[in-house]
Write a protein that holds these residues in place. Sequence first.
Motif, mmCIF file in Angstrom:
data_model
loop_
_atom_site.group_PDB
_atom_site.id
_atom_site.type_symbol
_atom_site.label_atom_id
_atom_site.label_comp_id
_atom_site.label_asym_id
_atom_site.label_seq_id
_atom_site.Cartn_x
_atom_site.Cartn_y
_atom_site.Cartn_z
ATOM 1 N N MET A 160 0.822 -1.327 -0.131
ATOM 2 C CA MET A 160 -0.116 0.177 0.511
ATOM 3 C C MET A 160 1.485 1.243 -0.181
ATOM 4 O O MET A 160 1.666 1.287 0.423
ATOM 5 N N LEU A 161 0.064 2.526 -0.219
ATOM 6 C CA LEU A 161 0.799 3.507 -0.703
ATOM 7 C C LEU A 161 1.386 4.806 0.538
ATOM 8 O O LEU A 161 -0.203 4.768 1.144
ATOM 9 N N TYR A 162 1.603 5.101 1.895
ATOM 10 C CA TYR A 162 1.888 5.991 2.560
ATOM 11 C C TYR A 162 2.372 6.935 2.700
ATOM 12 O O TYR A 162 3.804 7.455 1.327
ATOM 13 N N THR A 163 1.972 8.173 3.177
ATOM 14 C CA THR A 163 2.660 9.558 2.501
ATOM 15 C C THR A 163 3.621 9.490 4.103
ATOM 16 O O THR A 163 2.699 9.523 5.134
ATOM 17 N N ASP A 164 5.125 9.923 3.989
ATOM 18 C CA ASP A 164 5.508 9.481 5.756
ATOM 19 C C ASP A 164 5.643 11.587 5.593
ATOM 20 O O ASP A 164 4.479 12.372 4.648
ATOM 21 N N GLN A 165 5.938 11.912 6.421
ATOM 22 C CA GLN A 165 5.382 12.979 7.091
ATOM 23 C C GLN A 165 6.721 14.510 6.637
ATOM 24 O O GLN A 165 6.827 15.339 6.736
ATOM 25 N N THR A 166 7.224 13.792 5.292
ATOM 26 C CA THR A 166 8.384 14.859 4.799
ATOM 27 C C THR A 166 7.798 14.789 2.772
ATOM 28 O O THR A 166 8.043 15.238 2.411
ATOM 29 N N GLY A 167 6.487 14.124 2.979
ATOM 30 C CA GLY A 167 5.575 14.429 2.051
ATOM 31 C C GLY A 167 6.300 13.290 0.899
ATOM 32 O O GLY A 167 5.938 13.475 0.197
ATOM 33 N N ARG A 168 7.021 12.004 1.012
ATOM 34 C CA ARG A 168 7.612 11.051 -0.469
ATOM 35 C C ARG A 168 6.552 9.842 0.786
ATOM 36 O O ARG A 168 5.431 9.550 1.128
ATOM 37 N N ARG A 169 5.621 9.580 -1.349
ATOM 38 C CA ARG A 169 5.282 8.172 -1.169
ATOM 39 C C ARG A 169 5.842 7.007 -1.191
ATOM 40 O O ARG A 169 7.023 6.897 -1.626
ATOM 41 N N VAL A 170 5.667 6.391 0.030
ATOM 42 C CA VAL A 170 6.090 5.075 0.406
ATOM 43 C C VAL A 170 5.421 4.065 0.054
ATOM 44 O O VAL A 170 4.443 3.571 0.813
ATOM 45 N N ASP A 171 5.640 2.351 -0.783
ATOM 46 C CA ASP A 171 5.065 1.645 -0.794
ATOM 47 C C ASP A 171 5.878 0.432 0.139
ATOM 48 O O ASP A 171 6.918 -0.015 0.326
ATOM 49 N N ILE A 172 4.705 0.297 1.266
ATOM 50 C CA ILE A 172 4.653 -1.025 2.427
ATOM 51 C C ILE A 172 3.702 -2.125 1.843
ATOM 52 O O ILE A 172 2.434 -1.880 1.828
ATOM 53 N N ASP A 184 17.125 0.663 -2.575
ATOM 54 C CA ASP A 184 16.367 -0.641 -1.993
ATOM 55 C C ASP A 184 15.328 -0.852 -1.403
ATOM 56 O O ASP A 184 14.838 -2.370 -1.048
ATOM 57 N N TYR A 185 14.777 -0.199 -0.273
ATOM 58 C CA TYR A 185 14.008 -1.101 0.604
ATOM 59 C C TYR A 185 12.560 0.347 0.683
ATOM 60 O O TYR A 185 13.290 1.431 0.880
ATOM 61 N N PRO A 186 11.619 0.078 1.154
ATOM 62 C CA PRO A 186 10.478 1.217 1.833
ATOM 63 C C PRO A 186 11.050 1.404 3.074
ATOM 64 O O PRO A 186 10.972 1.020 3.788
ATOM 65 N N VAL A 187 10.963 3.144 2.831
ATOM 66 C CA VAL A 187 11.964 4.249 3.974
ATOM 67 C C VAL A 187 10.709 4.957 4.557
ATOM 68 O O VAL A 187 10.455 6.217 3.659
ATOM 69 N N TRP A 188 10.075 4.805 5.888
ATOM 70 C CA TRP A 188 9.167 5.887 5.653
ATOM 71 C C TRP A 188 10.010 6.755 7.093
ATOM 72 O O TRP A 188 10.427 6.578 7.740
ATOM 73 N N VAL A 189 9.862 7.923 6.909
ATOM 74 C CA VAL A 189 10.620 8.808 7.844
ATOM 75 C C VAL A 189 9.697 10.094 8.171
ATOM 76 O O VAL A 189 8.439 10.759 7.840
ATOM 77 N N SER A 190 10.154 9.877 9.765
ATOM 78 C CA SER A 190 8.799 10.894 10.642
ATOM 79 C C SER A 190 9.558 12.583 10.192
ATOM 80 O O SER A 190 11.398 12.616 10.180
ATOM 81 N N ASP A 191 8.931 13.372 10.586
ATOM 82 C CA ASP A 191 9.985 14.682 11.059
ATOM 83 C C ASP A 191 9.281 15.749 11.720
ATOM 84 O O ASP A 191 8.033 15.617 11.818
ATOM 85 N N ILE A 192 9.716 15.461 13.146
ATOM 86 C CA ILE A 192 9.344 16.082 14.281
ATOM 87 C C ILE A 192 9.121 17.423 14.516
ATOM 88 O O ILE A 192 10.397 17.352 15.513
ATOM 89 N N HIS A 193 8.465 17.988 14.376
ATOM 90 C CA HIS A 193 8.694 19.324 14.998
ATOM 91 C C HIS A 193 7.806 19.986 16.511
ATOM 92 O O HIS A 193 8.435 20.694 17.195
ATOM 93 N N THR A 194 6.427 19.318 16.268
ATOM 94 C CA THR A 194 5.727 19.996 17.459
ATOM 95 C C THR A 194 5.132 18.419 18.029
ATOM 96 O O THR A 194 5.244 17.053 17.815
ATOM 97 N N LEU A 195 4.647 19.033 19.267
ATOM 98 C CA LEU A 195 3.317 17.438 19.602
ATOM 99 C C LEU A 195 2.702 16.776 18.960
ATOM 100 O O LEU A 195 2.106 15.672 18.897
ATOM 101 N N ASN A 196 1.257 17.630 18.307
ATOM 102 C CA ASN A 196 0.885 16.669 16.782
ATOM 103 C C ASN A 196 1.572 16.234 15.648
ATOM 104 O O ASN A 196 1.374 15.599 15.427
ATOM 105 N N ASP A 197 2.347 16.964 15.725
ATOM 106 C CA ASP A 197 3.801 16.400 14.819
ATOM 107 C C ASP A 197 4.043 14.622 15.352
ATOM 108 O O ASP A 197 3.857 13.545 14.796
#
Length: 258
Positions: A1-13, A95-108
């Motif tokens: 399935m396609l997911y969007t990480d917190q940097t805006g990248r689409r990742v197939d996981i 080579d792999y699905p990489v999901w990246v977080s990007d945290i600045h606030t509690l809501n993030d």
Amino acid sequence: MLYTDQTGRRVDIPSPPQRIVSLVPSQTELLYDLGADVAGITKFCIHPEEWFRSKTRVGGTKQVKPEVIASLRPDLIIANKEENEKEQVESLAKDYPVWVSDIHTLNDALDMITSLGDILSKRHAAHQLTQNIRDRFDLLQPLQTAIPTAYFIWRDPWMVAGNDTFIHQMLHACGLRNVFEDIPRYPSVSLAQLAASGCRLVLLSSEPYPFKEKHIEEIKAYLPDADVLLVDGEMFSWYGSRLLHAPGYFNELLKIFR
């Protein structure tokens, strides 16, 4: 399935992933508390201890070992924009699905927990966790009169948390005014700059630099009238399930100044 990480990248996981590598200590602990499993972690993923003792270590957060990761055949790698090296993350993503977080606030942080709950098919656990964190932050009692504060993360050179950081947001939640809030990220500062900042409270973090009692005297030589305290860095900078414990820790810390 396609997911969007917190940097805006689409990742197939794959749904759900079965061989997860976590490159972020606070998110490793989160995966455990969500009831997920991992194949590999970093040497800094100290919580939970049973994983720290038993799981394959793939290097550090800044220097991962691609050959070890390859041996684990991950179908998901969880990384963070700040804690991991951009070039290494981009190389792994080839080579792999990489999901990246990007945290600045509690809501993030809460959005990250919800997203990983979706990816891992742990939606109910993620929902319960985020609600519990919100409830506990509602019990946080910030100071009514802000204290000018500096939060140190490193020595030689001396480095502090500036604005656009999760630590800065946690200071604000406590009713503390970051005296270096006009400087982005993690600037190097001199103790002379600190003395000229109007700072009345200095917090020395337990990580990533392990500040000790002896460092309090170094600060006191420049700020003899300021309060200088050693604090638990995980409470100010870990943005996973450790957030459950942060408000209670902050309330105890702030009792000194009420």
